[in-house]
Design an enzyme around this catalytic site. Sequence first.
Site, mmCIF file in Angstrom:
data_model
loop_
_atom_site.group_PDB
_atom_site.id
_atom_site.type_symbol
_atom_site.label_atom_id
_atom_site.label_comp_id
_atom_site.label_asym_id
_atom_site.label_seq_id
_atom_site.Cartn_x
_atom_site.Cartn_y
_atom_site.Cartn_z
ATOM 1 N N GLU A 111 49.575 -15.380 38.093
ATOM 2 C CA GLU A 111 47.935 -15.404 37.353
ATOM 3 C C GLU A 111 47.626 -14.429 36.256
ATOM 4 O O GLU A 111 46.927 -14.493 35.310
ATOM 5 C CB GLU A 111 46.854 -15.724 38.595
ATOM 6 C CG GLU A 111 45.402 -15.856 37.777
ATOM 7 C CD GLU A 111 44.341 -15.952 39.036
ATOM 8 O OE1 GLU A 111 43.350 -15.857 38.717
ATOM 9 O OE2 GLU A 111 44.738 -16.249 40.202
ATOM 10 N N ARG B 65 36.106 -12.936 48.309
ATOM 11 C CA ARG B 65 36.353 -13.818 48.816
ATOM 12 C C ARG B 65 36.584 -13.776 50.234
ATOM 13 O O ARG B 65 36.210 -14.323 51.002
ATOM 14 C CB ARG B 65 37.812 -14.715 48.025
ATOM 15 C CG ARG B 65 38.010 -16.241 48.960
ATOM 16 C CD ARG B 65 38.775 -16.804 47.961
ATOM 17 N NE ARG B 65 38.162 -17.595 46.836
ATOM 18 C CZ ARG B 65 37.421 -18.989 46.968
ATOM 19 N NH1 ARG B 65 37.503 -19.394 48.021
ATOM 20 N NH2 ARG B 65 37.260 -19.412 45.977
ATOM 21 N N GLU C 247 44.926 -24.311 48.416
ATOM 22 C CA GLU C 247 44.751 -23.155 48.971
ATOM 23 C C GLU C 247 44.364 -23.272 50.369
ATOM 24 O O GLU C 247 44.479 -22.879 51.500
ATOM 25 C CB GLU C 247 43.840 -22.231 48.315
ATOM 26 C CG GLU C 247 44.402 -21.572 47.238
ATOM 27 C CD GLU C 247 43.534 -20.678 46.241
ATOM 28 O OE1 GLU C 247 43.605 -19.620 46.206
ATOM 29 O OE2 GLU C 247 42.639 -21.148 46.032
#
Length: 1351
Positions: free
Chosen positions: A824, A902, A1283
Amino acid sequence: MERRETVGDLNRIQAGSISDQLIFFVNGKKIVESNADPEMTLLTYLRRRLGLTGTKLGCAEGGCGACTVMLSKYQTHTQELLHYAVNACLAPLCSLHLVAVTTVEGIGSVARKLHPVQERIAKAHGSQCGFCTPGIVMSMYALLRNNPTPRMADVEDAFQGNLCRCTGYRPILEGYKTFTVEGGCCGGRGRESGCCLTNENAVKETVEEDVSEATSLFQAADFAPFDPTQEVIFPPELISLIKGQKSRSLCFYSDRVVWWQPDSLEELLHLKWKHPNAKVVVGNTEVGIEVKFKNMLYPVILAPNFIPELNTVDHTEAGITFGAACTLSQMGAVLRQAVQTLPPHQTEVFIAVLEQLRWFAGRQIRNVAAVGGNIMTASPISDLNPVFMAAGCRLTLMDRDGSRVVQMDDHFFTGYRKTALSSQEILVSVEIPYSKKAQFFSAFKQSPRREDDISIVTAAMNVTFTPGTDMVEDLRLSYGGMAATTVLAKRTADSLLGRQWGEELLQDACSSLAEEMTLDPSAPGGMVTYRRTLTLSLFYKFYLTVLQKLTEQGVCVEEISSDCLSATEIYHPETPSSVQIYQAVPEGQSQDDVLGRPLMHLSALKQTTGEAVYCDDVPLYENELYLAPVTSSKAHARILSIDASVAECMPGVVSCVFAEDIPGSNATGVAVCDETVLADGEVTCVGHIIGAVVADTQLHAQRAAKAVRIQYEELPPIVTIQEAIAAQSFYQPIRTMQKGDLEDGFKQADHMLEGEMHMGGQEHFYLETNVTLAVPKEDDEMELFVSTQAATKTQVLVAKVLGVPANRILVRVKRMGGGFGGKESRTTLLSTVVAIAANKLKRPVRCMLDRDEDMLITGGRHPFYGKYKVGFSSSGKVVAVDVTYYSNAGNSMDLSLSIMERALFHMENSYSVANIRGRGIICRTNLPSNTAFRGFGGPQGMMVSENWINDVAHSLGKSAEEVRRVNLYMQGEVTPYNQILENVTVDRCWDECLSRSRYQERQAAVDQYNRQNRWTKRGLAIVPTKFGICFTATFLNQAGALVHIYTDGSVLLTHGGTEMGQGLHTKMVQVASRVLGIPCSKIHISETSTNTVPNTSPTAASASSDLNGAAVQNACEILVKRLESYRTKNPKGSWEDCVKAAYFDRVNLSANGFYKIPDVGYDFETNSGRAFNYFCYGVACSEVEVDCLTGAHKNLSTTIVMDVGNSLNPAIDIGQVEGGFMQGLGLFTLEELHYSPRGVLLTRGPGSYKIPAFGDIPSNLTVSLLRDSSNQKAIFASKAVGEPPFFLASSIFFAIKDAISAARAESGLSGPFRLDSPASAERIRNACSDRFTKLVPLAEPGSFTPWSVQV
């Protein structure tokens, strides 16, 4: 005569004369190589010389199987063909004279005809990213060439040397089961054991049958039949060449190395006398790695593969003698035959050797590695040398002047990787002796992973009794992994002679071993306490085994308690069985409408044949160069000088690139520009890219890169979280999230507890490492082929470093061989450097990182340390939680802030807590910057929450299942970030999981098992997950699509997402197919590129199907609207008629689509807003069995219920659930990154870093997609799936913890205890406190420098 020729030949070589011709065949085609390079591998030759790119480079050390090919030889003495799988990355080109090579391209293709091995893995959904697929296909193909009707055990054995990071392995085994005697197709007639058409399993009776519940993801009856008689023939010309060859030696040479293949023992001995430092190479499984990774150079190589004396097997009166060049596979076959035919008392040693061979490397290595090479390598952790030493094997050694026979004893290994042989001697043979009637022999190996793993400790134990008694006459205890060499515990053994085999002997033996088998606390390999404990535990296993055997022989000995018997059981893997359950499409849905059906991955067939093109498979450009990075060897230092003068003069080198060659900005970074493209003045981690060498070939570039000399002034590094806390080395901001009144909450609580845990990081281990090919064009344009999840970010950062506008940079992504978040942001580390080189030289430049480079440079999952305080009632209801998270971010911010956010968003997992506060602190350290990884901080946040919920249950003496259930979220409750939960399905998942797993029944069985067994314990755990779907950075929640309809009716679809194996392109075609109302076959996706869809978000956060699917839907709906009138005018006309009519009417048949998720965005300052679009829920129940003496565990059973909404493609979604689960299983139980105290990564490849293998799948695996769970917030009522399932693997971790609790109870220990993640064999064994652990005290922390530190 022979010697004069040899000397003459050597002089000929030194005079620079011509090499011999190397003749071999590849896929039936004759290859005559006049200049064979002794340093070239078969893999390089296939890919670079022959353009056969189906065979992949995954690790270059024979540990992943991506490069597997089949070799075939004609054996003149038996007139039979021998087929065997090998690792092409290790096979020397020069070893292939008169050998036939078969690659994946040679057995079938999409264009011609698929081989059944290729078809079945594809149609069984066993290929996701596809990078490992050709190797797996060739392992299976080689097996079938030798055994057309294998057993499942044979299939599992064939795959021991193959890894897959995507699928979770189940569908591969499922597809290949159809070749086996257990799983051949019955044509729907049904068998008692179940029909393959329903995946061998009926749905469990506890769930009512439902016609809309489907359990078959593929139809085995549709597979092409397998006919072994139709295989590719061995080239007849090759048989003639072999029969006609005159026995003579061969010689190949390069500017650095001479490769001799002598044809007689006499010639070999003469060459060894002439070149005492020459390396004798058979399989190249050790020397290949030394040359590649340890920079060793062996100017003279001797290959004795065809010398008869070194390849013979002789059955003598004393035992079986194997020539030193016999392969381990050959030795195994001979010993298996002996065990079947000889009396049992004679084969004790043979059985021990076979037991070690079961877990010795992978099949590809065993097929070429020689028994003599294993001995002469003298590895201190050898699997076989302890057996040979304990058995007293006799070795025949020879040099030019004669021979001698030595016994393999404690004098044979003279030091680390040194033996008693003189430099001119050759090991000719090893004699493995028969055992006697009163002799008992056992061998043990303990390693992090059972399959294809190097050992932590190996042991072999050999006892002989006075016949008819339990009086010890002779005893040999041999250990590997306990010193710099394989050692005998002589003092202990001698002290037990003449003693009776009983409890008193056991106690004395363990006390003596604890004193004799000591290790320095700083010993290489670490795990010192564990290793010392293993020496005792393994002796205890031997003690019990011998007691059993003495009893069977009628000798009167102490009785073994029945609860101890399981300690003597030898592990035999159970063939995994599985069930997959999903909701069938509604009755009446058109066959052309494939949405909701288990459609095969659109690239799967190409992936199985090697025709799928990955970045490094792009053919070489004219004038192309290769780049090798120059990286820092220090974690923190000032650069005093860089000297590239030697490198620049080396063969093939064109240029070196350093910071001063950057035309634009050297500042780079994802969220903030706190990094440099190339280090300038200072390095902040080991692996920091300082520069690069560009040369004509990879080998030349890498060799020169190692010659660049850098002088440093070292600065003190910060490596661990604890060091960062002590130094207050943190990134800002420190995030806090709070709901309710903590003080009040703790006052309400009946009980309080505090705890902490550490979670290790994780390497992505995508099978395809980072790769970039940069091609400069006119007007400052540059085209880049990159394996990246973030095409736009790559475009932006390359433009920045080159100092050009983004419109000059084109980034193209066809497919990736896995990503998992690792591609990413960190891919730009390489892409920017390659772009600088291509810009400087105005020539195409390519670089594919080697596995060790990739692991060193790119970072992985953030290690986390969590501290918590929990208040709870006597019923188990949690009323207050205060938790602090620390993450090890490394040397730059990268995505660490979003990852910590997160973690905070998931700090309560699926539990409703009225009063909760979380703080997130990001540690700045001198490690390579850690980055995104599947789950993106969520698993770390949830792991700590599951730990405190588990502690609550422990402290109350309640079952963890009961405490978890009482705290689960209900509809309408509010999260810590003040989001009201809608459409909560975690309770439905929970109840279905309890039912499908038969939880109560299992719990009762586990309790009973634990009462009956002292040294093995079982554990059971059920764990929920709640995962928020959305980029937490609001601006990323957008996507674009571009759809072209051509006049022949075909459709070209492009969107902003990238394909990394997750099936995104397949799902997008399904979406377009439904909206346009045409079959999938008319729709094509070519690639992702920045010149078709601009400004794309990275393919991440599990949101790509939602975002890109809605954008594709938008574009297709625009086109449908434009075509509507033409369909109305001609209702019976075809799609093509409609398109043509619109074209002739000058209608635009191209449309842009766009989508943004509405009403999302969260503010940390005010703790308000809508953080997530929706949530995915799931529950998993797992059962394990732990060996309390070694710490090894077996994954017995897992049941997963996952809410994926209305599945767009059940095959892909179940593949994601299983693949995510297995990757999580690696994180929580197996995968450990070891760093030295100075910040050097010690685990840089599959040899030392272990991801789950085929054998790690739960023996029983059930995956059920929750039915009737439509989600109106995403495309066609689906949900994200990449995920969310990942964290469910923590059910294995907590089942292990449950089993450890049962073991600790036997020692009188109860209540909460700390178990850090991963739950490795070392941690499990050390937590199972018992009489043996008490004999090995821990070294005092601070009194030594550890080999590795917990970062």
